[in-house]
Design a protein around this motif. Structure first.
Motif, PDB file in Angstrom:
ATOM      1  N   ARG A  90      26.720 129.358  16.526  1.00  0.00           N
ATOM      2  CA  ARG A  90      27.681 128.722  15.618  1.00  0.00           C
ATOM      3  C   ARG A  90      27.086 128.543  14.221  1.00  0.00           C
ATOM      4  NH1 ARG A  90      29.957 124.754  20.190  1.00  0.00           N
ATOM      5  NH2 ARG A  90      31.950 125.826  20.535  1.00  0.00           N
ATOM      6  N   ARG A  91      25.855 128.093  14.166  1.00  0.00           N
ATOM      7  CA  ARG A  91      25.188 127.868  12.876  1.00  0.00           C
ATOM      8  C   ARG A  91      25.033 129.196  12.124  1.00  0.00           C
ATOM      9  NH1 ARG A  91      22.067 124.308  14.493  1.00  0.00           N
ATOM     10  NH2 ARG A  91      20.635 125.653  15.617  1.00  0.00           N
ATOM     11  N   GLU A  92      24.554 130.216  12.818  1.00  0.00           N
ATOM     12  CA  GLU A  92      24.362 131.523  12.188  1.00  0.00           C
ATOM     13  C   GLU A  92      25.707 132.125  11.762  1.00  0.00           C
ATOM     14  OE1 GLU A  92      21.585 132.901  11.226  1.00  0.00           O
ATOM     15  OE2 GLU A  92      20.334 131.349  12.122  1.00  0.00           O
ATOM     16  N   TRP A  93      26.714 132.024  12.636  1.00  0.00           N
ATOM     17  CA  TRP A  93      28.034 132.571  12.327  1.00  0.00           C
ATOM     18  C   TRP A  93      28.621 131.891  11.091  1.00  0.00           C
ATOM     19  CZ3 TRP A  93      30.776 136.674  12.850  1.00  0.00           C
ATOM     20  CH2 TRP A  93      32.133 136.649  12.530  1.00  0.00           C
ATOM     21  N   SER A  94      28.434 130.603  10.994  1.00  0.00           N
ATOM     22  CA  SER A  94      28.960 129.866   9.853  1.00  0.00           C
ATOM     23  C   SER A  94      28.392 130.416   8.549  1.00  0.00           C
ATOM     24  CB  SER A  94      28.634 128.380  10.000  1.00  0.00           C
ATOM     25  OG  SER A  94      29.117 127.664   8.898  1.00  0.00           O
ATOM     26  N   GLY A  95      27.107 130.605   8.505  1.00  0.00           N
ATOM     27  CA  GLY A  95      26.470 131.132   7.297  1.00  0.00           C
ATOM     28  C   GLY A  95      26.864 132.573   7.015  1.00  0.00           C
ATOM     29  N   ILE A  96      26.866 133.389   8.046  1.00  0.00           N
ATOM     30  CA  ILE A  96      27.220 134.801   7.876  1.00  0.00           C
ATOM     31  C   ILE A  96      28.674 134.951   7.464  1.00  0.00           C
ATOM     32  CG2 ILE A  96      27.583 136.969   9.132  1.00  0.00           C
ATOM     33  CD1 ILE A  96      25.055 136.224  10.767  1.00  0.00           C
ATOM     34  N   ASN A 101      32.872 136.742   4.041  1.00  0.00           N
ATOM     35  CA  ASN A 101      34.198 136.473   3.477  1.00  0.00           C
ATOM     36  C   ASN A 101      34.171 136.507   1.957  1.00  0.00           C
ATOM     37  OD1 ASN A 101      35.542 136.258   5.917  1.00  0.00           O
ATOM     38  ND2 ASN A 101      35.228 134.058   6.052  1.00  0.00           N
ATOM     39  N   THR A 102      33.112 135.999   1.376  1.00  0.00           N
ATOM     40  CA  THR A 102      32.977 136.039  -0.079  1.00  0.00           C
ATOM     41  C   THR A 102      32.910 137.478  -0.574  1.00  0.00           C
ATOM     42  OG1 THR A 102      31.854 133.909  -0.108  1.00  0.00           O
ATOM     43  CG2 THR A 102      31.535 135.327  -2.031  1.00  0.00           C
ATOM     44  N   LEU A 103      32.120 138.285   0.102  1.00  0.00           N
ATOM     45  CA  LEU A 103      31.970 139.685  -0.303  1.00  0.00           C
ATOM     46  C   LEU A 103      33.233 140.513  -0.072  1.00  0.00           C
ATOM     47  CD1 LEU A 103      28.394 140.442   1.014  1.00  0.00           C
ATOM     48  CD2 LEU A 103      29.131 140.454  -1.370  1.00  0.00           C
ATOM     49  N   LEU A 104      33.894 140.283   1.043  1.00  0.00           N
ATOM     50  CA  LEU A 104      35.016 141.144   1.428  1.00  0.00           C
ATOM     51  C   LEU A 104      36.386 140.613   1.027  1.00  0.00           C
ATOM     52  CD1 LEU A 104      33.888 142.280   5.001  1.00  0.00           C
ATOM     53  CD2 LEU A 104      33.547 143.431   2.804  1.00  0.00           C
ATOM     54  N   ARG A 105      36.426 139.453   0.420  1.00  0.00           N
ATOM     55  CA  ARG A 105      37.704 138.854   0.032  1.00  0.00           C
ATOM     56  C   ARG A 105      38.472 139.815  -0.865  1.00  0.00           C
ATOM     57  NH1 ARG A 105      35.999 134.183  -1.986  1.00  0.00           N
ATOM     58  NH2 ARG A 105      36.126 133.227   0.042  1.00  0.00           N
ATOM     59  N   GLU A 106      39.733 139.997  -0.539  1.00  0.00           N
ATOM     60  CA  GLU A 106      40.586 140.848  -1.363  1.00  0.00           C
ATOM     61  C   GLU A 106      40.977 140.102  -2.628  1.00  0.00           C
ATOM     62  OE1 GLU A 106      43.780 143.186   0.384  1.00  0.00           O
ATOM     63  OE2 GLU A 106      43.076 142.544   2.344  1.00  0.00           O
TER      64      GLU A 106
END
Length: 119
Positions: A90-96, A101-106
């Motif tokens: 959960r901790r790793e997923w949150s950071g990743i 999402n920041t990089l791939l945001r349309e």
């Protein structure tokens, strides 16, 4: 293998642990729960190798129990090590996920909208 399958493969352990954290389940029931939440491409054939791996890691415990509807079923429960592993995931997923999402945001200049529509 599809892009979706590749992405799911990386986080499936965490998804399985999260379901088992909520309740003790058997394999077929687990695959149905994952499908119900929107992971329709997770079949029984995918689930059982994951369950074996998680059991070998000591993250889940499997116990045979009688079934009212046929043969005995193997029910899975989260172990203490499994709870710790799920917290780590959960901790790793949150950071990743925030970073991805920041990089791939349309945005309005994104080419995906024109690629998807065939323009």
């Amino acid at each position: 293998m599809s892009t979706r399958s590749q992405l799911l493969k990386g986080i499936l352990d965490g998804c399985v642990l999260a379901v088992i954290e909520k309740e003790t389940v058997y394999g077929y029931e687990l695959s149905k729960k994952l499908q119900w939440i929107g992971l329709a491409d997770v079949s029984e054939g995918t689930i059982y190798p994951v369950l074996l791996r998680l059991q070998k890691n000591g993250w889940i415990y499997g116990e045979m129990r009688p079934s009212e509807e046929g043969p005995n079923r193997k029910y899975y429960t989260l172990t203490e090590n499994g709870k710790k592993a799920l917290c780590d995931i959960r901790r790793e997923w949150s950071g990743i996920s925030v970073a991805v999402n920041t990089l791939l945001r349309e945005d309005e200049n994104d080419e995906c909208s024109t690629v998807d529509s065939g323009k």
